[in-house]
Each structure stands twice: as structure tokens, then as C-alpha cells.
Write an enzyme that holds these catalytic residues in place. Structure first.
Site, PDB file in Angstrom:
ATOM      1  N   CYS A 168       0.943  -5.393  -0.260  1.00 30.49           N
ATOM      2  CA  CYS A 168       0.124  -4.230   0.072  1.00 30.49           C
ATOM      3  C   CYS A 168      -1.319  -4.448  -0.405  1.00 30.49           C
ATOM      4  O   CYS A 168      -2.034  -5.252   0.167  1.00 30.49           O
ATOM      5  CB  CYS A 168       0.753  -2.963  -0.489  1.00 30.49           C
ATOM      6  SG  CYS A 168       0.051  -1.430   0.219  1.00 30.49           S
ATOM      7  N   HIS A 190       6.037  -3.502   2.309  1.00 31.61           N
ATOM      8  CA  HIS A 190       6.661  -3.487   0.981  1.00 31.61           C
ATOM      9  C   HIS A 190       8.058  -4.111   1.063  1.00 31.61           C
ATOM     10  O   HIS A 190       9.009  -3.447   1.472  1.00 31.61           O
ATOM     11  CB  HIS A 190       6.768  -2.049   0.467  1.00 31.61           C
ATOM     12  CG  HIS A 190       5.461  -1.460   0.080  1.00 31.61           C
ATOM     13  ND1 HIS A 190       4.940  -1.575  -1.185  1.00 31.61           N
ATOM     14  CD2 HIS A 190       4.547  -0.769   0.806  1.00 31.61           C
ATOM     15  CE1 HIS A 190       3.768  -0.964  -1.230  1.00 31.61           C
ATOM     16  NE2 HIS A 190       3.501  -0.475  -0.039  1.00 31.61           N
ATOM     17  N   GLU A 235      10.061  -4.719  -1.319  1.00 31.56           N
ATOM     18  CA  GLU A 235      10.955  -4.031  -2.255  1.00 31.56           C
ATOM     19  C   GLU A 235      11.518  -2.738  -1.676  1.00 31.56           C
ATOM     20  O   GLU A 235      12.484  -2.182  -2.198  1.00 31.56           O
ATOM     21  CB  GLU A 235      10.234  -3.765  -3.580  1.00 31.56           C
ATOM     22  CG  GLU A 235       9.257  -2.604  -3.590  1.00 31.56           C
ATOM     23  CD  GLU A 235       7.894  -2.918  -2.997  1.00 31.56           C
ATOM     24  OE1 GLU A 235       6.993  -2.063  -3.102  1.00 31.56           O
ATOM     25  OE2 GLU A 235       7.711  -4.018  -2.423  1.00 31.56           O
TER      26      GLU A 235
END
Length: 216
Positions: free
Chosen positions: A82, A194, A196
Site C-alpha cells: 500500500c 493488502h 494480509e
């Protein structure tokens, strides 16, 4: 030992990044790195972040992290997430204009309100770009191993990377316009989305990073 420093400059959901890396690499030592020494002693480095690029750049400077981050970008497997992608470029329009780290040629721009229309439906698109979207892999890379073409990842951002050097582009995504959603240069790989938060494909990407030797 395979050690990874997740840069802690006070911005972003850092714990979720750490937990995701620990999940895919349980034998690795994952640490939040709030000092230059923590970054310099790690065998690989992750630069995550959410929020404003101006605050990010200021925090790197005030925390004494900037030089250690630049050293890592030239020497070890390095993953940007990001803001960690946007910070690599020359300049961001955010905050009235913010100089960045100039590792990659290009700039970061705000999605233009007048162009935010879905090309297929004609309906308006919201900013920030939030949710799942496809990433089209534009060049092969070890980080893409086992991840099918046009896999969907999770995005949250109002600004996008406009790469000036085509060889640096590793993935592209369309949201009214086409933008760089993954970049690769030498030992650096960075993504706008992202991993994650991207379930199985995101975990696979992090697993690939943890076994990557830093070579394209």
C-alpha cells in the site's frame, strides 16, 4: 535464521501483517522494527502502511528510519504494501504534493473524480477504491508463483501509482483507469493491495516473499 523486519513508523495495521507472515513462515522471526538497527539486522524487510504519504515520509525522517530503509531497498528482499508501494516513487499528489523516495520512476496520483465511471456499466465508481479487484500480472516474477493470472486481491486506496518505467510494472488493475498495482525492481517487490487481507492468494504471495532470494 530467516528474519523479517516489518517497519513500524506509527501508521498502518502492522499486527495483521506480522500475523500473516508468521502464519506462512512459522520458523521465521518476525519483528516490528521501530529503529534503524532493527531494519539493518533483518534478512528481509516489509514496508506496510495505510494513511497519508506525507505523514509516512515525516515519520521515516523523524524516527531516523529513512536511511536504513533505503539501504534495505538496495540490498535485501524488500516488500512494499500500500503506502509501501507509493513511497517508492518520485512524488505523490497527496497533501498538496509530497516528495517520496525516488526508487522507482513515476508519480502517485489521486483517482480523478471526473473519470470515475465503470467502463462496463456506466455507473459511477466511489473513491477510495475499496474491495476486491483483479490484478493482471504483466511480467513473470517469483512472487507470482502459484498465483493464477487475474487473481483478485483486496484494495483500499484513493491514490494510485503511475509508473513511468514500463519494466518496473509487475501487475496492473483497472478501476475506471488502469494503474500499477504491483511493481518489481531488482530485490524490491511492492503491491498496492493488502496481501494480509486477501485470504489465500495474499498468504501465498507472502509465503513466496519469505522464500524469495531477492532476484527477479
Amino acid at each position: 535464521m530467516n528474519t523479517v523486519a516489518v517497519i513500524d513508523y506509527g501508521m498502518g495495521n502492522l499486527r495483521s501483517v506480522c500475523k500473516a507472515i508468521e502464519h506462512v513462515a512459522p520458523k521465521a522471526r518476525v519483528q516490528l522494527a521501530a529503529s534503524a538497527a532493527d531494519i539493518r539486522t533483518a534478512s528481509r524487510v516489509v514496508f506496510p502502511g495505510q494513511g497519508a504519504i506525507g505523514g509516512c515520509m515525516t515519520a521515516l525522517e523523524s524516527g531516523g528510519l529513512r536511511e536504513a530503509v533505503l539501504e534495505a531497498m538496495h540490498s535485501r528482499p524488500f516488500l512494499g504494501i500500500c503506502l509501501g508501494l507509493q513511497a517508492l516513487y518520485d512524488f505523490s499528489e497527496e497533501g498538496g504534493g509530497t516528495p517520496c523516495l525516488s526508487l522507482l520512476a513515476g508519480s502517485v496520483k489521486r483517482f480523478p473524480a471526473e473519470k470515475m465511471t465503470d467502463q462496463a456499466t456506466g455507473l459511477p465508481l466511489k473513491v477510495p477504491h475499496m474491495g476486491w479487484n483483479q490484478v493482471h500480472q504483466t511480467s513473470p516474477h517469483p512472487i507470482w508463483n502459484g498465483i493464477p493470472q487475474d487473481t483478485r486481491f483486496y484494495f483500499v486506496h484513493s491514490y494510485y501509482a503511475d509508473s513511468a518505467d514500463a519494466p518496473d510494472i509487475a501487475g496492473e488493475t483497472t478501476y475506471a483507469l488502469r494503474f500499477t498495482s504491483a511493481a518489481a525492481h531488482a530485490n524490491i517487490f511492492a503491491v498496492q493491495f493488502h496481501p494480509e487481507k486477501s485470504q489465500r492468494p495474499g498468504l501465498r504471495l507472502l509465503e513466496n516473499f519469505m522464500s524469495w532470494d531477492g532476484k527477479p
